[in-house]
Write an enzyme that holds these catalytic residues in place. Structure first.
Site, PDB file in Angstrom:
ATOM      1  N   SER A  71      -8.150  -0.243  -0.258  1.00  0.00           N
ATOM      2  CA  SER A  71      -8.365  -1.469   0.504  1.00  0.00           C
ATOM      3  C   SER A  71      -7.171  -2.418   0.399  1.00  0.00           C
ATOM      4  O   SER A  71      -6.087  -2.118   0.877  1.00  0.00           O
ATOM      5  CB  SER A  71      -9.663  -2.134   0.036  1.00  0.00           C
TER       6      SER A  71
ATOM      7  N   ASP B 205       6.475  -0.046   4.739  1.00  0.00           N
ATOM      8  CA  ASP B 205       6.953  -0.184   6.114  1.00  0.00           C
ATOM      9  C   ASP B 205       8.137  -1.138   6.205  1.00  0.00           C
ATOM     10  O   ASP B 205       9.044  -0.946   7.028  1.00  0.00           O
ATOM     11  CB  ASP B 205       5.822  -0.670   7.020  1.00  0.00           C
TER      12      ASP B 205
ATOM     13  N   LYS C  59      -9.110   3.552   2.336  1.00  0.00           N
ATOM     14  CA  LYS C  59     -10.110   2.636   2.904  1.00  0.00           C
ATOM     15  C   LYS C  59      -9.383   1.631   3.793  1.00  0.00           C
ATOM     16  O   LYS C  59      -8.804   0.667   3.317  1.00  0.00           O
ATOM     17  CB  LYS C  59     -10.891   1.908   1.814  1.00  0.00           C
TER      18      LYS C  59
END
Length: 435
Positions: A302, A313, A327
């Protein structure tokens, strides 16, 4: 025979249950409300529902009142949507509020569901579960001898909670092996969200165990303390997100903001307008852009995956460890007007490059599995310094025989292979930068 008045009453009750959460969510969602009022209620299914209630009341072995049946129906309505949506009664709602503040009662296990069996997402540091050796991925097949298959997560969690000091036995299955029992003593769980220390001169370590309301502030304080303790700018930082089950979305955004100067952090997509959110950096970068290694594993879920995905990224750090839990959904708590609430999945989140990690996870840049390093037995060699009457070296230091001298204080990385590899990577990056 089903009377029209009873059907009308049930239809009204169900309509109120469906429509009520939006009014108490502190947000507007006209599109969702419109969809609820426009679609006609399915009368055949409502008749079946009412008939089932009447049959249960008439034939069940023990008397059951309408209130209990409706509560159970609501629980089933939420639990069958996905593993993370749930109906929260007064006690469950209070426990959720306690957990996000950092103190609650229980065993210290974050759980999920897999094929009808309760699965450990991650044990929380310094709790009965972590001290007993429970690991991410363990399947809880029994609680005090009662099988968990078919139970909802809420039911399983309720059984694991109890009075502080009471013992509970969990039957676990690990990696497809034979079941084994672990007996734990319930305790008041006080979760320290952020821990930090210098691994050695120039290299800092920050561990986030769970994302609570104040985690962003605590990470900022940890960065400042590491710089102060080091006496100068750091050469590298290890950010440890292993076995972090997640938590508050906003806190995850704040943590990433401490490590980047610009760019997108995370965005969400859902059916209702106000579930479409975008979070970007504010230009803080309290880390001073020092090299960063991020540790993740199968217990990272999460909010911790949001942090790991954003840093990956944005090419801000090197991810090391094993693939995360996967998740990728966002749950919103929608309070009702009777000390109850719905915890419901309202959106999926995406990393800056548009990746959804739902049921897939974040793949590390460098895979490093858990391991133990043991020294092979080696012959103890004599050296020049061991010879009686040897000449000094002229360097002004004491000439000590082999094996003598003060022993270094054990550090966390000494017993943690993954952490040791992260520190080695940072040292390599530091050497490369200096050249």
């Amino acid at each position: 025979m089903l009377h029209l008045s009873r059907l009308t009453s049930l239809a009204l009750t169900i309509a109120l249950v469906i429509g009520a959460p939006m009014a108490f969510a502190d947000q507007t969602a006209p599109s969702a409300t419109a969809a609820t009022t426009k679609a006609p209620l399915p009368l055949d299914e409502l008749r079946t529902f009412a008939e089932v209630m009447d049959r249960i009341k008439a034939a069940y072995v023990e008397p059951v009142d309408d209130k209990t049946l409706l509560e159970n129906a609501i629980k089933g309505m939420l639990s069958n949507l996905d593993p993370h949506s749930a109906y929260l009664g007064p006690e469950d709602f209070a426990e959720l509020q306690e957990s996000t503040s950092g103190e609650f009662g229980g065993l210290g296990i974050e759980v999920g569901a897999e094929d009808g069996i309760i699965k450990v997402v991650s044990p929380i540091d310094d709790t009965p579960a972590s001290k007993a050796g429970i690991q991410a991925g363990d399947l809880i097949v029994k609680i005090n001898g009662q099988p968990t298959r078919g139970q909802t997560m809420t039911e399983a969690v309720d059984k694991m909670r109890g009075k502080v000091g009471q013992k509970i036995t969990l039957t676990l299955v690990r990696d497809g092996g034979s079941p084994f029992d672990v007996t734990l003593t319930r305790a008041t769980i006080v979760v320290k969200s952020v821990k930090s220390q210098l691994l050695e001169s120039g290299y800092g370590y920050i561990r986030i165990t769970q994302f609570q309301v104040k985690t962003g502030d605590e990470v900022a304080k940890a960065l400042a303390k590491l710089r102060k303790d080091n006496g100068k700018k750091l050469n590298g930082i290890v950010l440890d997100l292993r076995n972090n089950p997640g938590g508050v979305l906003q806190s995850a955004v704040e943590v990433v903001d401490h490590f980047i100067t610009k760019g997108l952090i995370v965005y969400t997509k859902g059916r209702i307008a106000n579930s479409e959110l975008r979070f970007s950096a504010t230009g803080k970068d309290l880390s001073e852009n020092v090299p960063l290694a991020v540790l993740i594993n199968g217990g990272s879920a999460s909010a911790s995956e949001i942090v790991a995905g954003a840093l990956q990224d944005q090419k801000r750090g090197v991810l090391m460890g094993t693939t995360s839990f996967g998740k990728g959904s966002v749950q919103t708590v929608l309070p009702l007007n009777n000390e109850r609430a719905l915890k419901i999945t309202t959106a999926l989140y995406y990393t800056p490059n548009g990746r959804s990690i739902q049921a897939q996870g974040i793949v590390p840049d460098i895979e490093v599995r858990r391991a133990k390093i043991t020294n092979e037995s080696d012959t103890e060699y004599f050296k020049e310094a061991d010879l009686q009457g040897h000449l000094g070296n002229g360097n002004g230091g004491a000439d000590q025989p082999t094996g003598s001298g003060p022993k270094a204080k054990p550090m966390p990385q000494d017993d943690d292979y993954q952490l040791a590899q992260a520190l080695s990577l940072l040292k390599g990056l530091s050497i490369t930068r200096s050249r």
